[in-house]
Enzyme design. Structure first.
Site, PDB file in Angstrom:
ATOM      1  N   LYS A  70       9.008  90.416 -48.003  1.00  0.00           N
ATOM      2  CA  LYS A  70       9.807  89.269 -47.570  1.00  0.00           C
ATOM      3  C   LYS A  70      11.095  89.141 -48.380  1.00  0.00           C
ATOM      4  O   LYS A  70      12.128  88.715 -47.841  1.00  0.00           O
ATOM      5  CB  LYS A  70       8.977  87.979 -47.631  1.00  0.00           C
ATOM      6  CG  LYS A  70       7.820  87.947 -46.638  1.00  0.00           C
ATOM      7  CD  LYS A  70       8.290  88.075 -45.192  1.00  0.00           C
ATOM      8  CE  LYS A  70       7.144  87.918 -44.212  1.00  0.00           C
ATOM      9  NZ  LYS A  70       7.583  88.022 -42.799  1.00  0.00           N
ATOM     10  N   TYR A 117       3.298  91.793 -49.703  1.00  0.00           N
ATOM     11  CA  TYR A 117       3.893  90.818 -48.789  1.00  0.00           C
ATOM     12  C   TYR A 117       5.124  90.173 -49.416  1.00  0.00           C
ATOM     13  O   TYR A 117       6.169  90.031 -48.780  1.00  0.00           O
ATOM     14  CB  TYR A 117       2.847  89.763 -48.446  1.00  0.00           C
ATOM     15  CG  TYR A 117       3.258  88.769 -47.385  1.00  0.00           C
ATOM     16  CD1 TYR A 117       3.344  89.149 -46.053  1.00  0.00           C
ATOM     17  CD2 TYR A 117       3.525  87.447 -47.711  1.00  0.00           C
ATOM     18  CE1 TYR A 117       3.702  88.230 -45.074  1.00  0.00           C
ATOM     19  CE2 TYR A 117       3.878  86.524 -46.749  1.00  0.00           C
ATOM     20  CZ  TYR A 117       3.971  86.924 -45.427  1.00  0.00           C
ATOM     21  OH  TYR A 117       4.327  86.011 -44.461  1.00  0.00           O
ATOM     22  N   SER A 131      10.672  84.742 -42.140  1.00  0.00           N
ATOM     23  CA  SER A 131      10.418  85.172 -43.508  1.00  0.00           C
ATOM     24  C   SER A 131       9.224  84.401 -44.067  1.00  0.00           C
ATOM     25  O   SER A 131       8.247  84.130 -43.367  1.00  0.00           O
ATOM     26  CB  SER A 131      11.683  84.968 -44.349  1.00  0.00           C
ATOM     27  OG  SER A 131      11.491  85.379 -45.675  1.00  0.00           O
TER      28      SER A 131
END
Length: 267
Positions: free
Chosen positions: A168, A164, A150
Site C-alpha cells: 500500500k 500488505y 489504498s
C-alpha cells in the site's frame, strides 16, 4: 444523470461506464451497487465469478446496467481479456476503480519472500496492469477517472501485515506519481484510504494469527477504539470522486471509523 456534461471542447459524456475490480465482496461490492444505483453502467471483475453473477443479477433487478467477467489482476492475459470483454459489453471505459487486494498475516522475517512478492504483484503491479489496459485510451480522449483503493497502513504501518503495508505504501507512491504525470490530460487519479473496515479480507486467517495481529494493533497504538467501518462509507467516497465535475480533483480521501461517543469525564 451521473457525471453529466459541463459543455465545452472536453465535455464529459452523460454515460460513463465504470470498471470495478475486487468487486465480489466488501468495498468493491458496495461500490458496484452504489454507482449502479447512481446511473453508472458497471463492469465487475474478480476471481470469484459466481459471486459476481449474483451481484450483476441484483443490480439489474434494481434497474441498473451491469456485466461481469472473471479477472485475476496478477495475470496479464486475464487483464487483457477482461478489458476487451468489458469494452465490448459497455463501450469506452470512463472510470476504473482498482480494489483487488491480497492480505495475509505474518512476521516479516518468518514469511517466504514469494508470499511478499505475491502481495506486491496483486496490490501494486495488478493496479499497473489495469492502468496499462485502460488509462492510455482515457488520455487519448482527454477525460477519465482512476480511483485507487489504498489503506491507512500506507501512512501508519501495522505489525504482522508487512507485505500488505509495503504494497500500500508502494501503491500510493505509484498513484501520487501518476497524479503529477496525468496533470493536464483531463484524467484524474485519486486515492481512497480506508481505515479499519469489516470485510471478507482476513476471514480465512488462522484465529491465533488474527489475534496476534489485533493484539499488535493495540500494543502499538493503532486501536484506540473498537469501531470498524462497514464498506458503504468508502463506496460513498468513491462516488463523490467520480461525481466531481470537471475542474475539480479530489486527490485523496481518508475514511476512518469515528470513536464511540462517551460520557464526559467528571472532576
Amino acid at each position: 444523470m451521473a457525471g453529466g456534461s459541463t459543455g465545452g471542447k472536453y465535455a464529459r459524456p452523460d454515460r460513463r461506464p465504470v470498471v470495478i475490480t475486487g468487486a465480489s465482496s466488501g468495498i468493491g461490492e458496495a461500490t458496484a451497487t452504489t454507482l449502479a444505483a447512481a446511473g453508472y453502467p458497471v463492469a465487475l471483475g474478480a476471481r470469484r465469478a459466481d459471486k459476481l453473477e449474483t451481484l450483476v443479477a441484483a443490480i439489474r433487478e434494481a434497474g441498473g446496467e451491469a456485466c461481469a467477467h472473471r479477472l485475476d489482476v496478477a495475470d496479464q492475459a486475464s487483464v487483457d481479456e477482461f478489458a476487451s470483454k468489458v469494452v465490448a459489453d459497455l463501450g469506452e471505459i470512463e472510470v476504473v476503480v482498482s480494489g483487488a487486494a491480497r492480505l495475509a498475516p505474518g512476521t516479516i522475517h518468518e514469511v517466504d519472500s514469494d508470499r511478499i512478492a505475491a502481495e506486491l504483484d496483486v496490490n501494486v503491479v495488478g493496479t499497473h496492469r489495469l492502468v496499462r489496459a485502460f488509462v492510455p485510451q482515457m488520455v487519448e480522449r482527454r477525460r477519465g477517472d482512476l480511483v485507487v483503493i489504498s489503506s491507512d497502513v500506507a501512512v501508519r504501518a501495522r505489525p504482522f501485515m508487512g507485505g500488505y503495508t509495503a504494497s500500500k505504501w508502494g501503491l500510493e507512491g505509484l498513484a501520487h506519481a501518476m497524479q503529477m504525470e496525468l496533470e493536464g490530460t483531463g484524467v484524474r487519479c485519486s486515492i481512497v484510504r480506508p481505515g479499519p473496515t469489516w470485510s471478507e479480507m482476513g476471514m480465512d486467517w488462522d484465529p491465533d494469527e488474527a489475534a496476534k495481529v489485533l493484539d499488535g494493533w493495540g500494543r502499538f497504538g493503532h486501536a484506540r477504539h473498537h469501531h470498524f467501518l462497514q464498506p458503504q462509507p468508502h463506496a460513498d467516497a468513491i462516488r463523490a470522486i467520480v461525481d466531481a465535475p470537471r475542474g475539480v480533483h479530489l486527490n485523496l480521501i481518508e475514511v476512518s471509523p469515528e470513536a464511540p461517543v462517551s460520557d464526559p469525564v467528571e472532576d
